[in-house]
Design an enzyme around this catalytic site. Structure first.
Site, PDB file in Angstrom:
ATOM      1  N   HIS A  17       0.843  -1.216   0.000  1.00 58.98           N
ATOM      2  CA  HIS A  17       0.000   0.000   0.000  1.00 58.98           C
ATOM      3  C   HIS A  17       0.867   1.251   0.000  1.00 58.98           C
ATOM      4  O   HIS A  17       0.602   2.202  -0.746  1.00 58.98           O
ATOM      5  CB  HIS A  17      -0.878   0.044   1.262  1.00 58.98           C
ATOM      6  N   LYS A  41     -15.392  -7.790   3.102  1.00 59.62           N
ATOM      7  CA  LYS A  41     -14.465  -8.119   4.203  1.00 59.62           C
ATOM      8  C   LYS A  41     -14.995  -7.600   5.541  1.00 59.62           C
ATOM      9  O   LYS A  41     -14.320  -7.709   6.563  1.00 59.62           O
ATOM     10  CB  LYS A  41     -13.099  -7.479   3.939  1.00 59.62           C
ATOM     11  N   ARG A  92      -2.187  -5.827  -7.930  1.00 61.25           N
ATOM     12  CA  ARG A  92      -1.030  -6.704  -7.693  1.00 61.25           C
ATOM     13  C   ARG A  92      -0.770  -7.623  -8.880  1.00 61.25           C
ATOM     14  O   ARG A  92       0.333  -8.052  -9.105  1.00 61.25           O
ATOM     15  CB  ARG A  92      -1.253  -7.549  -6.435  1.00 61.25           C
TER      16      ARG A  92
HETATM   17  O1  PNS Z   1      -8.593  -2.314  -0.398  1.00 60.11           O
HETATM   18  P1  PNS Z   1      -9.929  -2.823  -0.905  1.00 60.11           P
HETATM   19  O2  PNS Z   1     -10.523  -3.815   0.077  1.00 60.11           O
HETATM   20  O3  PNS Z   1      -9.854  -3.369  -2.293  1.00 60.11           O
HETATM   21  O4  PNS Z   1     -10.873  -1.526  -0.922  1.00 60.11           O
HETATM   22  C1  PNS Z   1     -12.168  -1.613  -1.467  1.00 60.11           C
HETATM   23  C2  PNS Z   1     -12.937  -0.279  -1.321  1.00 60.11           C
HETATM   24  C3  PNS Z   1     -13.153   0.071   0.159  1.00 60.11           C
HETATM   25  C4  PNS Z   1     -12.152   0.829  -2.000  1.00 60.11           C
HETATM   26  C5  PNS Z   1     -14.282  -0.515  -2.053  1.00 60.11           C
HETATM   27  O5  PNS Z   1     -14.941  -1.613  -1.487  1.00 60.11           O
HETATM   28  C6  PNS Z   1     -15.182   0.723  -2.039  1.00 60.11           C
HETATM   29  O6  PNS Z   1     -14.955   1.636  -2.783  1.00 60.11           O
HETATM   30  N1  PNS Z   1     -16.188   0.709  -1.146  1.00 60.11           N
HETATM   31  C7  PNS Z   1     -17.138   1.801  -1.013  1.00 60.11           C
HETATM   32  C8  PNS Z   1     -18.459   1.478  -1.727  1.00 60.11           C
HETATM   33  C9  PNS Z   1     -18.294   1.704  -3.213  1.00 60.11           C
HETATM   34  O7  PNS Z   1     -18.199   2.816  -3.658  1.00 60.11           O
HETATM   35  N2  PNS Z   1     -18.197   0.578  -3.966  1.00 60.11           N
HETATM   36  C10 PNS Z   1     -17.963   0.622  -5.389  1.00 60.11           C
HETATM   37  C11 PNS Z   1     -19.244   0.641  -6.156  1.00 60.11           C
HETATM   38  S1  PNS Z   1     -18.954  -0.063  -7.683  1.00 60.11           S
END
Ligand code: PNS
Length: 161
Positions: A17, A41, A92
């Protein structure tokens, strides 16, 4: 590029990250690191959002144009609120691509905001939050996976054996 927003769950923040954050920060005048909930998660979280924000603030404090913030709701709504021009995400490898492609397309469709992708440096491409939690659970060293301060926070979270 003016303002970018790099969203993630960062549970916990890893060297992978941090590498993506620093590379994204080099591409823009202002970078928001947005810490949110990944619903898939959500029942398995190690750190609270506040704890993740605190750790990331500490790890990025030498870069004044990086701001770490929590968010709830849709990431594109938060990006609009912060007047971000673009989302940046790290990949990744091919296993990340299809899911991230679908999110990028959906986010663009509902908001017009584009997502740019940075591929992880090869030396970090094996690092995932899930693997770190598993290593930590079995008492393995996290050296090279997470910064020492994060390793300390993880060891304080896990049950003593
Ligand atoms: O590090 P991650 O777990 O891949 O992060 C995922 C995250 C938190 C960025 C993603 O789940 C997210 O954007 N969540 C907020 C809700 C949202 O906007 N989802 C996308 C709609 S398509």
């Amino acid at each position: 590029m003016k303002t970018a927003l790099l969203p993630g769950s960062f549970d916990p923040p890893t060297f992978g990250h941090l590498s993506i954050i620093q590379r994204a920060a080099a591409l823009c005048d202002k970078l928001y690191v947005a810490v949110g909930v990944n619903v898939s998660k959500a029942n398995n979280e190690l750190f609270s959002i506040e704890e993740r924000v605190m750790m990331l603030k500490e790890l990025t404090r030498s870069s004044p144009h990086i701001e770490v913030l929590p968010f709830t709701g849709l990431v594109v709504e938060f990006a609009k609120k912060k007047k971000a021009d673009v989302l940046i995400k790290g990949l990744r490898g091919s296993s990340d691509c299809e899911y991230e492609r679908m999110m990028a397309v959906a986010n663009h469709k509902i908001s017009g905001i584009e997502t740019l992708f940075l591929f992880s440096d090869e030396k970090y491409s094996h690092i995932s939050s899930t693997i770190i939690c598993e290593l930590a659970y079995y008492g393995a060293s996290l050296e090279g996976f997470v910064p020492p301060s994060v390793a300390t926070h993880i060891s304080q979270k896990l049950p003593k054996k």
